[in-house]
Design a protein around this motif. Sequence first.
Motif, short mmCIF file in Angstrom:
data_model
loop_
_atom_site.label_atom_id
_atom_site.label_comp_id
_atom_site.label_asym_id
_atom_site.label_seq_id
_atom_site.Cartn_x
_atom_site.Cartn_y
_atom_site.Cartn_z
N CYS A 155 0.98 -1.31 0.09
CA CYS A 155 -0.20 -0.06 0.11
C CYS A 155 0.87 1.23 0.12
CB CYS A 155 -0.78 0.02 1.26
SG CYS A 155 -2.34 0.95 1.08
N VAL A 156 2.02 1.25 0.75
CA VAL A 156 3.00 2.36 0.53
C VAL A 156 3.55 2.49 -0.58
CG1 VAL A 156 5.03 3.32 1.67
CG2 VAL A 156 3.39 2.12 3.19
N TRP A 157 3.83 1.51 -1.33
CA TRP A 157 4.43 1.79 -2.63
C TRP A 157 3.52 2.23 -3.55
CZ3 TRP A 157 8.45 2.58 -5.00
CH2 TRP A 157 8.49 2.27 -6.40
N TRP A 158 2.15 1.83 -3.52
CA TRP A 158 1.06 2.46 -4.14
C TRP A 158 1.00 3.91 -4.08
CZ3 TRP A 158 -4.51 2.74 -2.39
CH2 TRP A 158 -5.50 3.28 -3.63
N SER A 159 1.22 4.27 -2.87
CA SER A 159 1.09 5.76 -2.73
C SER A 159 2.40 6.47 -3.16
CB SER A 159 1.11 6.27 -1.02
OG SER A 159 2.18 5.81 -0.54
N CYS A 160 3.45 5.49 -3.10
CA CYS A 160 4.62 6.16 -3.55
C CYS A 160 4.62 6.53 -5.15
CB CYS A 160 5.78 5.44 -3.34
SG CYS A 160 6.35 5.35 -1.57
N VAL A 161 4.08 5.51 -5.88
CA VAL A 161 3.66 5.77 -7.17
C VAL A 161 2.96 7.05 -7.52
CG1 VAL A 161 2.87 4.74 -9.66
CG2 VAL A 161 3.97 3.38 -7.57
N GLU A 194 11.69 14.96 0.00
CA GLU A 194 12.57 14.12 0.95
C GLU A 194 11.50 12.98 1.55
OE1 GLU A 194 15.61 14.07 1.64
OE2 GLU A 194 15.99 15.77 0.52
N CYS A 195 10.27 13.56 1.89
CA CYS A 195 9.30 12.36 2.19
C CYS A 195 9.04 10.97 1.24
CB CYS A 195 7.98 13.19 2.40
SG CYS A 195 7.87 14.04 3.92
N LEU A 196 9.14 11.51 0.25
CA LEU A 196 9.07 10.69 -0.88
C LEU A 196 10.06 9.53 -1.12
CD1 LEU A 196 7.31 9.09 -3.32
CD2 LEU A 196 8.21 10.98 -4.61
N ALA A 197 11.30 10.40 -1.05
CA ALA A 197 12.53 9.39 -0.95
C ALA A 197 12.73 8.64 0.23
CB ALA A 197 13.94 10.41 -1.06
N ALA A 198 12.48 8.99 1.27
CA ALA A 198 12.30 8.13 2.63
C ALA A 198 11.37 6.94 2.54
CB ALA A 198 12.12 9.05 3.76
N ALA A 199 10.21 7.35 1.98
CA ALA A 199 9.06 6.49 1.90
C ALA A 199 9.52 5.25 0.88
CB ALA A 199 7.76 6.97 1.49
N GLU A 200 10.24 5.76 -0.16
CA GLU A 200 10.40 4.72 -1.30
C GLU A 200 11.54 3.70 -0.72
OE1 GLU A 200 11.44 6.63 -4.95
OE2 GLU A 200 9.31 6.60 -5.42
N ALA A 201 12.73 4.50 0.20
CA ALA A 201 13.74 3.56 0.77
C ALA A 201 13.20 2.46 1.74
CB ALA A 201 14.78 4.54 1.35
N TRP A 202 12.38 2.88 2.36
CA TRP A 202 11.67 1.95 3.46
C TRP A 202 11.18 0.92 2.83
CZ3 TRP A 202 6.92 -0.02 4.49
CH2 TRP A 202 6.82 -0.84 5.42
N VAL A 203 10.28 1.13 1.69
CA VAL A 203 9.74 -0.05 0.80
C VAL A 203 10.92 -0.96 0.42
CG1 VAL A 203 8.38 -0.67 -0.97
CG2 VAL A 203 7.51 1.47 0.11
N PHE A 204 11.85 -0.41 -0.12
CA PHE A 204 12.91 -1.29 -0.71
C PHE A 204 13.60 -2.06 0.35
CE2 PHE A 204 13.05 2.13 -4.18
CZ PHE A 204 12.07 1.46 -4.94
N GLU A 205 13.79 -1.42 1.41
CA GLU A 205 14.51 -2.04 2.50
C GLU A 205 13.95 -1.51 4.03
OE1 GLU A 205 18.84 -2.46 4.60
OE2 GLU A 205 18.69 -1.59 3.12
N PRO A 206 12.69 -2.44 4.52
CA PRO A 206 12.22 -1.78 5.45
C PRO A 206 12.86 -2.06 6.72
CG PRO A 206 11.07 -3.89 4.80
CD PRO A 206 12.16 -3.31 3.88
N SER A 207 13.99 -1.55 7.05
CA SER A 207 14.84 -1.58 8.25
C SER A 207 14.54 -0.60 9.17
CB SER A 207 16.44 -1.54 7.75
OG SER A 207 16.40 0.08 7.38
#
Length: 203
Positions: free
Chosen positions: A68-74, A87-100
Amino acid sequence: MSKRFENLKKIPDQPAARMLAAANAKLKTKVSAPANASVQTVLEELDKANAPVDMLRLLSVSLPPRECVWWSCVAGRDVVAAEGKSECLAAAEAWVFEPSAENREHLRLVLENEAVDDEATPCATAAYYAPGNLGEGEMEDIAAPVGVVSACCFGMNLKLLNVGATPERCFQVAIDRAVDIARGGNGKIELVDKAEETKEGTD
């Protein structure tokens, strides 16, 4: 049954009504499907009723949090395209790719310092709460606000209506992106219909 909503393998095999209730969300359109109807069945009924807002709402509560987060990022990429940076979009995408834990901490810092004027704040907010709690450490045992992830992702996709394509196109693209993600795809469907854009340019 419509093939448009088949093979939604990422969506849990639960009644649509149960997932809506779990996210404290409601549909405005009255549906005739039984209480145990699947997401696919309810989506088909909403599609026939021409209720795209409710379709987005249902998809937002039925997609797993990370998807769902990725859907919002698209959607966020389209919304912030004119500004070129978020910055918010970049941080959200980084979390989707690696939810660390590290990427989640970065989300927290971005939300504290960058969220005021950032159009993609809902993406970062959804990503931060996607693990289901208020944070790491002492906050780990405290549940996140009910429905916060789905609400943010739903809201982010509604922002597409201000991007420039026709509302109908925006709604259908947002729906098709969610469906593609639910099937295991990346959801990257163009908001602007290239064929229509070319046609308009030659008129």
